[in-house]
Design a protein around this motif. Structure first.
Motif, PDB file in Angstrom:
ATOM      1  N   VAL A  30      41.754  20.400  -7.682  1.00 41.42           N
ATOM      2  CA  VAL A  30      40.597  19.522  -7.481  1.00 41.42           C
ATOM      3  C   VAL A  30      40.897  18.570  -6.333  1.00 41.42           C
ATOM      4  N   LYS A  31      39.922  18.419  -5.430  1.00 36.27           N
ATOM      5  CA  LYS A  31      40.026  17.442  -4.349  1.00 36.27           C
ATOM      6  C   LYS A  31      39.046  16.298  -4.619  1.00 36.27           C
ATOM      7  N   VAL A  32      39.279  15.173  -3.992  1.00 34.91           N
ATOM      8  CA  VAL A  32      38.387  14.034  -4.147  1.00 34.91           C
ATOM      9  C   VAL A  32      36.977  14.430  -3.698  1.00 34.91           C
ATOM     10  N   ASP A  33      35.987  14.071  -4.503  1.00 35.43           N
ATOM     11  CA  ASP A  33      34.565  14.347  -4.252  1.00 35.43           C
ATOM     12  C   ASP A  33      34.176  15.795  -4.524  1.00 35.43           C
ATOM     13  N   ASP A  34      35.087  16.624  -5.019  1.00 39.56           N
ATOM     14  CA  ASP A  34      34.708  17.979  -5.439  1.00 39.56           C
ATOM     15  C   ASP A  34      33.772  17.892  -6.646  1.00 39.56           C
ATOM     16  N   PRO A  35      32.681  18.674  -6.672  1.00 35.95           N
ATOM     17  CA  PRO A  35      31.835  18.708  -7.880  1.00 35.95           C
ATOM     18  C   PRO A  35      32.580  19.375  -9.030  1.00 35.95           C
ATOM     19  N   LEU A  36      32.589  18.719 -10.168  1.00 32.88           N
ATOM     20  CA  LEU A  36      33.339  19.221 -11.326  1.00 32.88           C
ATOM     21  C   LEU A  36      32.435  19.804 -12.406  1.00 32.88           C
ATOM     22  N   VAL A  37      31.355  19.104 -12.711  1.00 36.50           N
ATOM     23  CA  VAL A  37      30.522  19.502 -13.846  1.00 36.50           C
ATOM     24  C   VAL A  37      29.092  19.071 -13.575  1.00 36.50           C
ATOM     25  N   GLU A  38      28.148  19.876 -14.066  1.00 34.61           N
ATOM     26  CA  GLU A  38      26.738  19.548 -13.961  1.00 34.61           C
ATOM     27  C   GLU A  38      26.253  18.964 -15.285  1.00 34.61           C
ATOM     28  N   LEU A  39      25.574  17.829 -15.212  1.00 34.65           N
ATOM     29  CA  LEU A  39      24.973  17.201 -16.383  1.00 34.65           C
ATOM     30  C   LEU A  39      23.459  17.298 -16.265  1.00 34.65           C
ATOM     31  N   GLU A  40      22.825  17.603 -17.357  1.00 35.89           N
ATOM     32  CA  GLU A  40      21.372  17.735 -17.375  1.00 35.89           C
ATOM     33  C   GLU A  40      20.779  16.629 -18.237  1.00 35.89           C
ATOM     34  N   THR A  41      19.904  15.812 -17.618  1.00 36.05           N
ATOM     35  CA  THR A  41      19.201  14.782 -18.367  1.00 36.05           C
ATOM     36  C   THR A  41      17.770  15.231 -18.572  1.00 36.05           C
ATOM     37  N   ASP A  42      16.962  14.360 -19.173  1.00 36.15           N
ATOM     38  CA  ASP A  42      15.573  14.725 -19.407  1.00 36.15           C
ATOM     39  C   ASP A  42      14.739  14.634 -18.135  1.00 36.15           C
ATOM     40  N   LYS A  43      15.355  14.260 -17.021  1.00 35.21           N
ATOM     41  CA  LYS A  43      14.605  14.158 -15.773  1.00 35.21           C
ATOM     42  C   LYS A  43      15.227  14.964 -14.638  1.00 35.21           C
ATOM     43  N   VAL A  44      16.549  14.910 -14.498  1.00 36.13           N
ATOM     44  CA  VAL A  44      17.195  15.580 -13.373  1.00 36.13           C
ATOM     45  C   VAL A  44      18.486  16.247 -13.834  1.00 36.13           C
ATOM     46  N   THR A  45      18.999  17.116 -12.969  1.00 33.89           N
ATOM     47  CA  THR A  45      20.326  17.690 -13.132  1.00 33.89           C
ATOM     48  C   THR A  45      21.216  17.086 -12.051  1.00 33.89           C
ATOM     49  N   LEU A  46      22.359  16.541 -12.445  1.00 31.37           N
ATOM     50  CA  LEU A  46      23.226  15.894 -11.463  1.00 31.37           C
ATOM     51  C   LEU A  46      24.653  16.375 -11.618  1.00 31.37           C
ATOM     52  N   GLU A  47      25.393  16.274 -10.521  1.00 27.81           N
ATOM     53  CA  GLU A  47      26.788  16.694 -10.507  1.00 27.81           C
ATOM     54  C   GLU A  47      27.692  15.477 -10.652  1.00 27.81           C
ATOM     55  N   VAL A  48      28.789  15.655 -11.374  1.00 23.34           N
ATOM     56  CA  VAL A  48      29.823  14.629 -11.472  1.00 23.34           C
ATOM     57  C   VAL A  48      30.973  15.064 -10.582  1.00 23.34           C
ATOM     58  N   ASN A  49      31.317  14.237  -9.611  1.00 23.20           N
ATOM     59  CA  ASN A  49      32.347  14.580  -8.643  1.00 23.20           C
ATOM     60  C   ASN A  49      33.687  13.964  -9.026  1.00 23.20           C
ATOM     61  N   ALA A  50      34.743  14.543  -8.493  1.00 24.81           N
ATOM     62  CA  ALA A  50      36.094  14.071  -8.780  1.00 24.81           C
ATOM     63  C   ALA A  50      36.357  12.759  -8.043  1.00 24.81           C
ATOM     64  N   THR A  51      36.929  11.803  -8.738  1.00 18.66           N
ATOM     65  CA  THR A  51      37.299  10.527  -8.120  1.00 18.66           C
ATOM     66  C   THR A  51      38.760  10.515  -7.684  1.00 18.66           C
ATOM     67  N   ALA A  52      39.479  11.584  -8.014  1.00 24.72           N
ATOM     68  CA  ALA A  52      40.887  11.677  -7.632  1.00 24.72           C
ATOM     69  C   ALA A  52      41.240  13.143  -7.435  1.00 24.72           C
ATOM     70  N   GLY A  53      42.273  13.399  -6.664  1.00 26.73           N
ATOM     71  CA  GLY A  53      42.737  14.763  -6.449  1.00 26.73           C
ATOM     72  C   GLY A  53      43.769  15.160  -7.482  1.00 26.73           C
ATOM     73  N   GLY A  54      44.012  16.450  -7.583  1.00 31.66           N
ATOM     74  CA  GLY A  54      44.992  16.973  -8.529  1.00 31.66           C
ATOM     75  C   GLY A  54      44.537  18.300  -9.088  1.00 31.66           C
ATOM     76  N   THR A  55      44.696  18.470 -10.382  1.00 33.80           N
ATOM     77  CA  THR A  55      44.230  19.679 -11.056  1.00 33.80           C
ATOM     78  C   THR A  55      43.485  19.283 -12.330  1.00 33.80           C
ATOM     79  N   LEU A  56      42.514  20.108 -12.694  1.00 31.56           N
ATOM     80  CA  LEU A  56      41.762  19.853 -13.917  1.00 31.56           C
ATOM     81  C   LEU A  56      42.660  20.180 -15.108  1.00 31.56           C
ATOM     82  N   ALA A  57      43.074  19.136 -15.813  1.00 31.38           N
ATOM     83  CA  ALA A  57      44.053  19.314 -16.881  1.00 31.38           C
ATOM     84  C   ALA A  57      43.412  19.585 -18.228  1.00 31.38           C
ATOM     85  N   GLU A  58      42.216  19.036 -18.464  1.00 31.02           N
ATOM     86  CA  GLU A  58      41.650  19.115 -19.804  1.00 31.02           C
ATOM     87  C   GLU A  58      40.133  18.998 -19.734  1.00 31.02           C
TER      88      GLU A  58
END
Length: 427
Positions: A30-58
């Motif tokens: 994972v790099k900083v600002d990489d999109p990690l996961v998509e969240l869906e609300t009752d209005k829009v779908t948005l991406e949560v980006n990485a705030t730090a680099g490394g690897t997705l551990a969990e």
């Protein structure tokens, strides 16, 4: 050191979202600002980006689960820590086939499939768990094809379809006994077999919200629809004459929507009740014109808002609508872009609709429905001519808008479209 992946602030009055899908797997870099996961609300779908680099551990929130603002979705560790976590898992699986002698190779693979389903049973997605519970299935018997050996909805459906086929094939090897034909009618349980051919899919939060708002409009507003038809000849002639020059100069195609936006603004200025809303016992008249433009997406209908459309020229309106269309298809619309409209335009004609009664977009009091342009015979100066005609529909809240105002509004829109010079002269 691990960095938590948090659910961000989702917008005003939105406190919960659904995990639509993970864009990274455990162990991915994972790099900083990489999109990690998509969240869906009752209005829009948005991406949560990485705030730090490394690897997705969990991953702490599986796809399909509901999460609140501030909840932890997963964790990112630095590269060294994740390698230590991932490598033992791989090595633990590797020695099993390597350590076994050649004669025992047949038994080693037999143990692996048993372990995979049992591990997957503990991380079933809510939708999968619901299907299994409703049909009384044993997840350990279902072959899993999802990532990390997890069961998917498709796995469950395929397993259920396989069960439905086996009973029909079973009587074939034993034709000798006479009772066999008598047993066949008992097998096809109509509802049971049809249930096996059904697919149960959880409604997205966007679709749930659309359903709630539409029903709210029907239950709350005194909705009424008035119709008219408009001759599109002059607008089409004007567009055909200048569309190439317009696109060359402004870098955007000249469509019909900009004409209707400007025509509606002209009519809203004359009939301000259509641009107002009811707030308790008060009437709120809007002295600005934020026009919502309904856009269809694979996930449902969304209505981004063209702000201060009365201050925009045709090119600016077309560019804004084109940008919203691209964002809607990519799921990139923001909460701010979809809230606060004063009036809405919906164009069902792009899908071939000849006539419809659009439903209000609360708390707005009016919505214009455009439809398919078709050549029809009409009377012009005592003669029958073939003209490109479009039906228009205005649905309005009768609590605030009288019939006279609604009809006058629609007539003004018709006049501006049939004589586009009115839009330039503001008459």
């Amino acid at each position: 050191m691990a960095t938590d992946i948090m659910v961000p602030t989702l917008g005003e009055s939105v406190s919960e979202a659904t995990v639509a899908r993970w864009l990274k797997k455990v162990g991915d870099t994972v790099k900083v600002d990489d999109p990690l996961v998509e969240l869906e609300t009752d209005k829009v779908t948005l991406e949560v980006n990485a705030t730090a680099g490394g690897t997705l551990a969990e991953v702490l929130a599986d796809e399909g689960s509901n999460v609140e603002v501030g909840a932890v979705l997963g964790r990112i560790s630095d590269g060294a820590a994740q390698v230590n976590v991932a490598e033992p898992a791989k090595k633990a699986a590797a020695p099993a086939p390597a350590a076994t002698p050649a004669p025992a190779v047949a038994s080693a693979p037999a143990a692996a499939p048993v372990a995979a389903p049992s591990a997957a049973n503990d991380v079933l997605a809510p939708a999968v768990r619901k299907m299994i519970d409703e049909n009384g299935l044993d997840p350990a018997r279902i072959p899993a094809t999802g990532k990390d050996g997890r069961l998917t909805k498709e796995d469950v459906v395929n397993f259920m379809q396989g069960q439905a086929v086996r009973p029909a094939a079973a009587p074939a090897p034993a034709p000798a006994p006479a009772p066999a034909p008598a047993a066949r009618p008992a097998q096809p349980s109509g509802p049971r077999l049809r249930a096996d051919r059904e697919e149960r899919v959880r409604m997205t939060r966007l679709r749930q919200r659309i359903a709630e708002r539409l029903k709210e409009a029907q239950n709350t507003a005194a909705m009424l629809t008035t119709f008219n038809e408009v001759d599109m000849s002059n607008v089409m002639a004007l567009r055909n004459e200048y569309k190439d020059y317009f696109e060359k100069k402004h870098g955007v195609k000249l469509g019909f929507m900009s004409f209707f936006v400007r025509a509606c603004i002209q009519a809203l200025k004359e009939i301000p009740a259509v641009n107002a809303e009811i707030d308790g016992s008060d009437l709120v008249y809007k002295n600005y014109y934020d026009i919502g433009v309904a856009v269809g997406t694979p996930n449902g209908l969304v209505v981004p808002v063209v702000r201060d459309a009365d201050q925009m020229n045709f090119a600016a309106i077309e560019k804004q609508i084109a940008e919203y269309g691209r964002k809607a298809r990519d799921g990139k619309l923001t909460m701010e872009e979809m809230t606060g409209g004063t009036f809405t335009i919906s164009n069902g004609g792009v899908y071939g609709s000849l006539m419809s009664t659009p439903i209000l977009n609360p708390p707005q009091s009016g919505i214009l429905g455009m439809h398919k342009t078709m050549e029809r015979p009409v009377a012009v100066n005592g003669k029958v001519e073939i003209r490109p005609m479009m039906y228009l529909a205005l649905s309005y809240d009768h609590r605030i808008i009288d019939g006279r105002e609604a009809v006058t509004f629609l007539v003004r829109v018709k006049e501006c479209i049939e004589d586009p010079r009115r839009l330039l002269l503001d008459v």
